[in-house]
Design a protein around this motif. Structure first.
Motif, PDB file in Angstrom:
ATOM      1  N   SER A 120      -5.391  -8.583   3.595  1.00 60.91           N
ATOM      2  CA  SER A 120      -4.032  -9.089   3.408  1.00 60.91           C
ATOM      3  C   SER A 120      -3.974 -10.160   2.326  1.00 60.91           C
ATOM      4  CB  SER A 120      -3.484  -9.642   4.726  1.00 60.91           C
ATOM      5  OG  SER A 120      -3.320  -8.587   5.647  1.00 60.91           O
ATOM      6  N   ARG A 121      -4.952 -11.045   2.289  1.00 60.41           N
ATOM      7  CA  ARG A 121      -4.989 -12.082   1.247  1.00 60.41           C
ATOM      8  C   ARG A 121      -5.144 -11.435  -0.129  1.00 60.41           C
ATOM      9  NH1 ARG A 121      -3.202 -16.181  -1.200  1.00 60.41           N
ATOM     10  NH2 ARG A 121      -4.714 -17.411  -2.307  1.00 60.41           N
ATOM     11  N   ALA A 122      -6.022 -10.448  -0.224  1.00 58.10           N
ATOM     12  CA  ALA A 122      -6.221  -9.752  -1.499  1.00 58.10           C
ATOM     13  C   ALA A 122      -4.934  -9.037  -1.920  1.00 58.10           C
ATOM     14  CB  ALA A 122      -7.376  -8.762  -1.381  1.00 58.10           C
ATOM     15  N   VAL A 128      -3.875   1.844   6.841  1.00 56.58           N
ATOM     16  CA  VAL A 128      -3.211   1.849   8.147  1.00 56.58           C
ATOM     17  C   VAL A 128      -3.109   3.269   8.707  1.00 56.58           C
ATOM     18  CG1 VAL A 128      -0.817   2.029   7.348  1.00 56.58           C
ATOM     19  CG2 VAL A 128      -1.351   0.769   9.444  1.00 56.58           C
ATOM     20  N   ASP A 129      -3.167   4.278   7.859  1.00 55.41           N
ATOM     21  CA  ASP A 129      -3.068   5.663   8.303  1.00 55.41           C
ATOM     22  C   ASP A 129      -4.419   6.274   8.671  1.00 55.41           C
ATOM     23  OD1 ASP A 129      -0.318   5.617   7.903  1.00 55.41           O
ATOM     24  OD2 ASP A 129      -0.509   6.271   5.816  1.00 55.41           O
ATOM     25  N   LEU A 130      -5.491   5.547   8.463  1.00 57.84           N
ATOM     26  CA  LEU A 130      -6.829   6.054   8.774  1.00 57.84           C
ATOM     27  C   LEU A 130      -7.227   5.648  10.186  1.00 57.84           C
ATOM     28  CD1 LEU A 130      -8.543   5.239   5.376  1.00 57.84           C
ATOM     29  CD2 LEU A 130      -7.608   7.425   6.135  1.00 57.84           C
ATOM     30  N   PRO A 131      -7.962   6.492  10.896  1.00 54.32           N
ATOM     31  CA  PRO A 131      -8.301   6.200  12.297  1.00 54.32           C
ATOM     32  C   PRO A 131      -9.002   4.859  12.524  1.00 54.32           C
ATOM     33  CG  PRO A 131      -8.889   8.447  11.733  1.00 54.32           C
ATOM     34  CD  PRO A 131      -8.472   7.771  10.456  1.00 54.32           C
ATOM     35  N   PHE A 132      -9.912   4.464  11.641  1.00 52.64           N
ATOM     36  CA  PHE A 132     -10.638   3.211  11.850  1.00 52.64           C
ATOM     37  C   PHE A 132      -9.737   1.996  11.746  1.00 52.64           C
ATOM     38  CE2 PHE A 132     -10.743   3.385   7.252  1.00 52.64           C
ATOM     39  CZ  PHE A 132     -10.559   2.063   6.894  1.00 52.64           C
ATOM     40  N   ALA A 133      -8.639   2.093  11.015  1.00 55.32           N
ATOM     41  CA  ALA A 133      -7.757   0.939  10.809  1.00 55.32           C
ATOM     42  C   ALA A 133      -7.128   0.486  12.120  1.00 55.32           C
ATOM     43  CB  ALA A 133      -6.671   1.267   9.789  1.00 55.32           C
ATOM     44  N   VAL A 134      -6.808   1.417  12.989  1.00 54.23           N
ATOM     45  CA  VAL A 134      -6.194   1.058  14.269  1.00 54.23           C
ATOM     46  C   VAL A 134      -7.171   0.225  15.085  1.00 54.23           C
ATOM     47  CG1 VAL A 134      -5.292   1.969  16.425  1.00 54.23           C
ATOM     48  CG2 VAL A 134      -4.713   3.083  14.262  1.00 54.23           C
ATOM     49  N   GLU A 192      -1.657  -1.886   5.043  1.00 52.56           N
ATOM     50  CA  GLU A 192      -0.588  -1.059   4.501  1.00 52.56           C
ATOM     51  C   GLU A 192      -0.605  -1.062   2.974  1.00 52.56           C
ATOM     52  OE1 GLU A 192       3.275  -1.573   6.195  1.00 52.56           O
ATOM     53  OE2 GLU A 192       2.446  -1.890   8.190  1.00 52.56           O
ATOM     54  N   TYR A 193      -1.157  -2.096   2.375  1.00 50.72           N
ATOM     55  CA  TYR A 193      -1.162  -2.224   0.913  1.00 50.72           C
ATOM     56  C   TYR A 193      -2.278  -1.415   0.256  1.00 50.72           C
ATOM     57  CZ  TYR A 193      -1.334  -4.234  -3.721  1.00 50.72           C
ATOM     58  OH  TYR A 193      -1.345  -4.388  -5.073  1.00 50.72           O
ATOM     59  N   TRP A 194      -3.486  -1.511   0.763  1.00 56.49           N
ATOM     60  CA  TRP A 194      -4.652  -0.858   0.149  1.00 56.49           C
ATOM     61  C   TRP A 194      -4.774   0.588   0.586  1.00 56.49           C
ATOM     62  CZ3 TRP A 194      -6.321  -3.439  -3.803  1.00 56.49           C
ATOM     63  CH2 TRP A 194      -6.233  -4.825  -3.811  1.00 56.49           C
ATOM     64  N   THR A 195      -5.373   1.401  -0.283  1.00 56.02           N
ATOM     65  CA  THR A 195      -5.580   2.813   0.017  1.00 56.02           C
ATOM     66  C   THR A 195      -7.043   3.191  -0.165  1.00 56.02           C
ATOM     67  OG1 THR A 195      -5.140   3.534  -2.258  1.00 56.02           O
ATOM     68  CG2 THR A 195      -3.254   3.430  -0.761  1.00 56.02           C
ATOM     69  N   SER A 235       0.776  -6.829   4.528  1.00 57.21           N
ATOM     70  CA  SER A 235      -0.234  -6.280   5.423  1.00 57.21           C
ATOM     71  C   SER A 235      -1.278  -5.573   4.579  1.00 57.21           C
ATOM     72  CB  SER A 235       0.397  -5.288   6.400  1.00 57.21           C
ATOM     73  OG  SER A 235      -0.617  -4.589   7.084  1.00 57.21           O
ATOM     74  N   GLY A 236      -2.483  -6.081   4.598  1.00 54.77           N
ATOM     75  CA  GLY A 236      -3.544  -5.485   3.798  1.00 54.77           C
ATOM     76  C   GLY A 236      -3.794  -4.033   4.136  1.00 54.77           C
TER      77      GLY A 236
END
Length: 70
Positions: free
Chosen positions: A24-26, A55-61, A45-48, A42-43
Motif C-alpha cells: 500500500s505504501r508503494a 486482490v484477485d489472486l487466492p493468496f491475497a485473501v 488492489e493497485y499492484w498486479t 490498497s496495495g
C-alpha cells in the motif's frame, strides 16, 4: 508513462526502488507521482501479477486476513 514496478520481499512487503515497504505504501508513492492526491490506496488492489490484481489472486485473501489481525 512507464509502468511502476516492485518485487515481493517476504510475502508481506515489497521492494520498491530499493526500499522495503508495504504494498500500500508503494502504491501510494506511485499514484502520488502520477499526480493523484489520494490519501490512501490498497496495495493489493493497485499492484498486479501477470495482469491480475493481487486482490484477485487466492493468496491475497489469506495475506490480507493475516494483516488485519495484527
Amino acid at each position: 508513462m512507464a509502468a511502476k514496478r516492485c518485487t515481493v520481499h517476504d510475502g508481506r512487503k515489497v521492494n520498491f526502488r530499493g526500499e522495503i515497504m508495504s504494498p500500500s505504501r508503494a502504491g501510494l508513492i506511485a499514484v502520488h507521482e502520477m499526480g493523484f492526491t489520494w490519501p490512501t490506496v490498497s496495495g493489493f488492489e493497485y499492484w498486479t501479477l501477470n495482469g491480475r490484481r493481487l486482490v484477485d489472486l487466492p493468496f491475497a485473501v489469506e495475506v490480507a486476513s493475516d494483516e488485519q489481525e495484527t
